[in-house]
Design a protein around this motif. Sequence first.
Motif, PDB file in Angstrom:
ATOM      1  N   UNK A  35       0.853  -1.193   0.000  1.00 11.23           N
ATOM      2  CA  UNK A  35       0.000   0.000   0.000  1.00 11.23           C
ATOM      3  C   UNK A  35       0.885   1.237   0.000  1.00 11.23           C
ATOM      4  N   UNK A  36       0.630   2.133  -0.953  1.00  4.75           N
ATOM      5  CA  UNK A  36       1.372   3.389  -1.069  1.00  4.75           C
ATOM      6  C   UNK A  36       0.651   4.475  -0.274  1.00  4.75           C
ATOM      7  N   UNK A  37       1.407   5.332   0.375  1.00  5.99           N
ATOM      8  CA  UNK A  37       0.860   6.425   1.185  1.00  5.99           C
ATOM      9  C   UNK A  37       0.454   7.600   0.295  1.00  5.99           C
ATOM     10  N   UNK A  38      -0.654   8.259   0.635  1.00  8.44           N
ATOM     11  CA  UNK A  38      -1.104   9.478  -0.052  1.00  8.44           C
ATOM     12  C   UNK A  38      -0.864  10.664   0.870  1.00  8.44           C
ATOM     13  N   UNK A  39      -0.563  11.803   0.257  1.00  6.09           N
ATOM     14  CA  UNK A  39      -0.302  13.030   1.023  1.00  6.09           C
ATOM     15  C   UNK A  39      -1.190  14.144   0.518  1.00  6.09           C
ATOM     16  N   UNK A  40      -1.764  14.926   1.459  1.00  9.26           N
ATOM     17  CA  UNK A  40      -2.518  16.123   1.100  1.00  9.26           C
ATOM     18  C   UNK A  40      -1.584  17.309   1.285  1.00  9.26           C
ATOM     19  N   UNK A  41      -1.410  18.062   0.199  1.00 11.63           N
ATOM     20  CA  UNK A  41      -0.514  19.212   0.201  1.00 11.63           C
ATOM     21  C   UNK A  41      -1.237  20.424   0.785  1.00 11.63           C
ATOM     22  N   UNK A  42      -0.508  21.458   1.223  1.00 12.95           N
ATOM     23  CA  UNK A  42      -1.143  22.655   1.790  1.00 12.95           C
ATOM     24  C   UNK A  42      -2.144  23.316   0.842  1.00 12.95           C
ATOM     25  N   UNK A  43      -1.962  23.168  -0.487  1.00  8.18           N
ATOM     26  CA  UNK A  43      -2.898  23.778  -1.431  1.00  8.18           C
ATOM     27  C   UNK A  43      -4.127  22.899  -1.691  1.00  8.18           C
ATOM     28  N   UNK A  44      -4.238  21.753  -0.981  1.00  4.45           N
ATOM     29  CA  UNK A  44      -5.407  20.888  -1.106  1.00  4.45           C
ATOM     30  C   UNK A  44      -5.263  19.754  -2.109  1.00  4.45           C
ATOM     31  N   UNK A  45      -4.182  19.724  -2.879  1.00  7.28           N
ATOM     32  CA  UNK A  45      -3.973  18.642  -3.844  1.00  7.28           C
ATOM     33  C   UNK A  45      -3.439  17.400  -3.122  1.00  7.28           C
ATOM     34  N   UNK A  46      -3.634  16.253  -3.747  1.00 17.63           N
ATOM     35  CA  UNK A  46      -3.161  14.984  -3.191  1.00 17.63           C
ATOM     36  C   UNK A  46      -2.063  14.442  -4.083  1.00 17.63           C
ATOM     37  N   UNK A  47      -1.003  13.905  -3.469  1.00 16.61           N
ATOM     38  CA  UNK A  47       0.064  13.308  -4.264  1.00 16.61           C
ATOM     39  C   UNK A  47       0.746  12.194  -3.493  1.00 16.61           C
ATOM     40  N   UNK A  48       1.531  11.401  -4.216  1.00 18.61           N
ATOM     41  CA  UNK A  48       2.342  10.337  -3.629  1.00 18.61           C
ATOM     42  C   UNK A  48       3.790  10.613  -3.982  1.00 18.61           C
ATOM     43  N   UNK A  49       4.702  10.109  -3.161  1.00 18.48           N
ATOM     44  CA  UNK A  49       6.122  10.220  -3.479  1.00 18.48           C
ATOM     45  C   UNK A  49       6.400   9.251  -4.616  1.00 18.48           C
ATOM     46  N   UNK A  50       7.115   9.704  -5.640  1.00 16.94           N
ATOM     47  CA  UNK A  50       7.401   8.867  -6.796  1.00 16.94           C
ATOM     48  C   UNK A  50       8.591   7.957  -6.493  1.00 16.94           C
ATOM     49  N   UNK A  51       8.289   6.770  -5.973  1.00 12.05           N
ATOM     50  CA  UNK A  51       9.339   5.814  -5.641  1.00 12.05           C
ATOM     51  C   UNK A  51       9.750   4.966  -6.833  1.00 12.05           C
ATOM     52  N   UNK A  52       8.952   4.952  -7.892  1.00  8.10           N
ATOM     53  CA  UNK A  52       9.228   4.088  -9.029  1.00  8.10           C
ATOM     54  C   UNK A  52      10.573   4.398  -9.681  1.00  8.10           C
ATOM     55  N   UNK A  53      11.039   5.634  -9.531  1.00  4.58           N
ATOM     56  CA  UNK A  53      12.345   5.984 -10.087  1.00  4.58           C
ATOM     57  C   UNK A  53      13.470   5.357  -9.258  1.00  4.58           C
ATOM     58  N   UNK A  54      13.216   5.145  -7.955  1.00  5.59           N
ATOM     59  CA  UNK A  54      14.226   4.589  -7.062  1.00  5.59           C
ATOM     60  C   UNK A  54      14.079   3.081  -6.883  1.00  5.59           C
ATOM     61  N   UNK A  55      12.836   2.617  -6.762  1.00  6.65           N
ATOM     62  CA  UNK A  55      12.564   1.210  -6.468  1.00  6.65           C
ATOM     63  C   UNK A  55      11.594   0.664  -7.509  1.00  6.65           C
ATOM     64  N   UNK A  56      11.998  -0.372  -8.199  1.00  6.20           N
ATOM     65  CA  UNK A  56      11.094  -0.996  -9.169  1.00  6.20           C
ATOM     66  C   UNK A  56      10.430  -2.177  -8.463  1.00  6.20           C
ATOM     67  N   UNK A  57       9.165  -1.978  -8.030  1.00  3.20           N
ATOM     68  CA  UNK A  57       8.475  -3.011  -7.276  1.00  3.20           C
ATOM     69  C   UNK A  57       8.124  -4.224  -8.127  1.00  3.20           C
ATOM     70  N   UNK A  58       7.685  -3.992  -9.356  1.00  2.00           N
ATOM     71  CA  UNK A  58       7.300  -5.119 -10.204  1.00  2.00           C
ATOM     72  C   UNK A  58       7.982  -5.020 -11.549  1.00  2.00           C
ATOM     73  N   UNK A  59       8.131  -6.160 -12.178  1.00  2.00           N
ATOM     74  CA  UNK A  59       8.748  -6.214 -13.499  1.00  2.00           C
ATOM     75  C   UNK A  59       7.746  -5.656 -14.518  1.00  2.00           C
ATOM     76  N   UNK A  60       8.188  -4.809 -15.451  1.00  2.00           N
ATOM     77  CA  UNK A  60       7.264  -4.204 -16.420  1.00  2.00           C
ATOM     78  C   UNK A  60       6.419  -5.248 -17.150  1.00  2.00           C
ATOM     79  N   UNK A  61       5.119  -5.003 -17.198  1.00  2.00           N
ATOM     80  CA  UNK A  61       4.196  -5.883 -17.911  1.00  2.00           C
ATOM     81  C   UNK A  61       3.783  -7.121 -17.139  1.00  2.00           C
ATOM     82  N   UNK A  62       4.181  -7.221 -15.851  1.00  2.00           N
ATOM     83  CA  UNK A  62       3.813  -8.389 -15.050  1.00  2.00           C
ATOM     84  C   UNK A  62       3.281  -7.952 -13.692  1.00  2.00           C
ATOM     85  N   UNK A  63       2.799  -8.917 -12.924  1.00  2.00           N
ATOM     86  CA  UNK A  63       2.407  -8.687 -11.535  1.00  2.00           C
ATOM     87  C   UNK A  63       3.379  -9.403 -10.606  1.00  2.00           C
ATOM     88  N   UNK A  64       4.581  -9.707 -11.145  1.00  2.00           N
ATOM     89  CA  UNK A  64       5.622 -10.397 -10.382  1.00  2.00           C
ATOM     90  C   UNK A  64       6.659  -9.396  -9.889  1.00  2.00           C
TER      91      UNK A  64
END
Length: 94
Positions: free
Chosen positions: A51-80
């Motif tokens: 489960x990825x964490x969501x953040x509410x910014x001071x301007x009211x928008x919601x975002x997540x930290x982009x970890x995909x650039x640092x950590x590749x959780x799954x192999x592209x095109x798979x659920x492995x």
Amino acid sequence: EVLYTTELHIYLDERDNRTPDMSGSVSDGFGEESCLLDFPTRDKKTVLHVRRRRWTMPDGTTRSVDLDKKIQLKHPGTRYSKDFALFLKKADGQ
């Protein structure tokens, strides 16, 4: 013949990993869970629930930290997971 008789489920929640530009943000719970199939552990099918964490910014928008650039959780095109997908690819002779 039954390959697996039980499944091992591991639940992983993203920790507080706010970047400096998110200093005024507030945690807004978690996004939708992703399930990844991983290496069998002690003859049990292993499923990682992430489960990825969501953040509410001071301007009211919601975002997540982009970890995909640092950590590749799954192999592209798979659920492995990356390592499990590479293992299967080698086992298939590719």
